[in-house]
Design an enzyme around this catalytic site. Structure first.
Site, PDB file in Angstrom:
ATOM      1  N   THR A  31       0.801  -1.218   0.000  1.00 48.72           N
ATOM      2  CA  THR A  31       0.000   0.000   0.000  1.00 48.72           C
ATOM      3  C   THR A  31       0.838   1.274   0.000  1.00 48.72           C
ATOM      4  O   THR A  31       0.319   2.355  -0.270  1.00 48.72           O
ATOM      5  CB  THR A  31      -0.920   0.038   1.234  1.00 48.72           C
ATOM      6  OG1 THR A  31      -0.128  -0.137   2.417  1.00 48.72           O
ATOM      7  CG2 THR A  31      -1.960  -1.068   1.149  1.00 48.72           C
ATOM      8  N   LEU A  72       9.150  -1.233  -0.340  1.00 51.86           N
ATOM      9  CA  LEU A  72       7.872  -1.362   0.353  1.00 51.86           C
ATOM     10  C   LEU A  72       8.010  -0.845   1.782  1.00 51.86           C
ATOM     11  O   LEU A  72       8.863  -1.299   2.534  1.00 51.86           O
ATOM     12  CB  LEU A  72       7.445  -2.828   0.362  1.00 51.86           C
ATOM     13  CG  LEU A  72       6.167  -3.173   1.130  1.00 51.86           C
ATOM     14  CD1 LEU A  72       4.960  -2.504   0.499  1.00 51.86           C
ATOM     15  CD2 LEU A  72       5.982  -4.686   1.184  1.00 51.86           C
ATOM     16  N   VAL A  73       7.182   0.128   2.171  1.00 51.88           N
ATOM     17  CA  VAL A  73       7.245   0.658   3.533  1.00 51.88           C
ATOM     18  C   VAL A  73       5.968   0.384   4.319  1.00 51.88           C
ATOM     19  O   VAL A  73       5.959   0.508   5.542  1.00 51.88           O
ATOM     20  CB  VAL A  73       7.558   2.175   3.568  1.00 51.88           C
ATOM     21  CG1 VAL A  73       8.935   2.455   3.015  1.00 51.88           C
ATOM     22  CG2 VAL A  73       6.509   2.983   2.806  1.00 51.88           C
ATOM     23  N   SER A  74       4.879  -0.002   3.651  1.00 55.42           N
ATOM     24  CA  SER A  74       3.657  -0.333   4.376  1.00 55.42           C
ATOM     25  C   SER A  74       2.804  -1.258   3.517  1.00 55.42           C
ATOM     26  O   SER A  74       2.843  -1.181   2.289  1.00 55.42           O
ATOM     27  CB  SER A  74       2.862   0.931   4.735  1.00 55.42           C
ATOM     28  OG  SER A  74       1.778   0.621   5.584  1.00 55.42           O
ATOM     29  N   SER A  75       2.053  -2.123   4.198  1.00 62.12           N
ATOM     30  CA  SER A  75       1.226  -3.064   3.454  1.00 62.12           C
ATOM     31  C   SER A  75      -0.007  -3.418   4.268  1.00 62.12           C
ATOM     32  O   SER A  75      -0.068  -3.166   5.481  1.00 62.12           O
ATOM     33  CB  SER A  75       2.020  -4.336   3.123  1.00 62.12           C
ATOM     34  OG  SER A  75       2.386  -5.008   4.313  1.00 62.12           O
TER      35      SER A  75
END
Length: 327
Positions: free
Chosen positions: A89, A96-99
């Site tokens: 996300t 990738l820093v947030s999912s």
């Protein structure tokens, strides 16, 4: 058009897709020990929390979003929002820093949290807000606190939560410090990988509290005896999460050189777990010797103790021969 005002066709698709996801999680057995969670997953619309997400493509990421002018792409967005899969996300500089976690894993973790009515819960890692919404649906807004370091993440989580009708406390700050002004907590759940248990958490827990956190590609479940002691074992479940970020988090261990080890072992999931758990304490060859001597132990044989003297991991017995300090 927005994720919050779908056209009737997409709204129907979202309803059908959510029901299909709930059936899939049901079949997986993730909430078998506490089927009340089924009601939360039936009620909370995941698509409201992922108005866009990214899918991996050759050379990077492609954004899938609710306002794509192409109707087929919007349908793809809805179907993806209800897939039993993690969704990227937030991507920064190609990283990738947030999912949004895999829903069946979320269900498993919420079940393993062993929540009781009236429990106050702290979530470390707000993500999209979806997990906080599930908690708030079950416990009520007042008992749920979620924290994230990134103000963009907390602001969007707060917005998503409000759109879905939930208003837990959303805090911008370093999760490793906890949220002392909202303590005490009966449960702490982390949705980011840790290298150790942050010392400020225990004094913010009630005696008998439970902490559930991803660590070393597994999930550790700790029973908190008091402000100075917690202990528990890893669950069977594998778990891969974005690392905890913040000023007080420990440095990630340096990459290890595994060239002298058998190739099959280097790629074995349970050996990779042990390598992660012993990083900085055992060299890979010592870890491999232990792993072979003990017949390739499963995750449930490992545990962690946190005390005033520090934190350590162990195999089979906290007082046994195999124990090593955590960072």
């Amino acid at each position: 058009m927005s994720a919050h005002a779908l056209d009737p066709g997409l709204d129907d698709l979202a309803t059908l897709a959510r029901a299909a996801l709930v059936r899939e999680i049901d079949r997986s057995g993730a909430w078998a020990a506490d089927p009340v969670w089924r009601e939360a997953f039936e009620a909370v619309p995941r698509h409201l929390f992922v108005p866009y997400y990214y899918v991996g493509v050759l050379g990077g990421f492609e954004r899938v979003w609710c306002e794509d002018p192409d109707p087929g792409s919007r349908e793809r967005w809805v179907r993806g929002a209800y897939a039993d899969a993690p969704l990227a996300t937030r991507v920064r500089d190609g990283e990738l820093v947030s999912s949004s976690s895999q829903p069946s894993l979320m269900a498993k973790m919420l079940t393993e949290l062993e929540i009781r009515d009236g429990d106050a819960v702290l979530e470390i890692g707000a993500g999209t807000g979806f997990n906080a919404a599930l908690l708030a649906h079950r416990l009520g807004d007042d008992l749920v606190t979620t924290i994230d370091l990134d103000p963009e993440i907390t602001e969007s989580a707060r917005r998503h939560l409000a759109t879905a009708g939930y208003h837990p406390t959303v805090v911008t700050g370093d999760g490793a410090r906890g949220v002392p002004e909202r303590a005490p907590f009966d449960r702490i759940i982390a949705t980011c990988t840790l290298t150790s248990i942050p010392p400020p958490w225990l004094p913010q827990c009630t005696p008998g509290a439970r902490i559930l956190a991803p660590m070393a590609t597994g999930l550790i479940a700790l029973h908190v005896r008091d402000a100075g002691h917690a202990e528990g074992r890893f669950l069977h479940t594998p778990a891969y999460f974005v690392p905890l970020r913040g000023e007080t988090r420990h440095q990630e261990p340096e990459p290890q050189h595994l060239g002298g080890l058998p190739r099959w072992a280097r790629s074995h999931e349970l050996f990779r777990f042990l390598l992660n758990l012993t990083a900085g304490s055992l060299d890979p060859y010592e870890a491999y010797t232990l792993w072979e001597r003990e017949n390739q132990p499963v995750r449930e044989r490992y545990g962690i103790t946190v005390s005033d003297e520090g934190a350590w991991a162990w195999l089979d017995d906290p007082e046994g021969p195999y124990a090593w300090p955590l960072p």
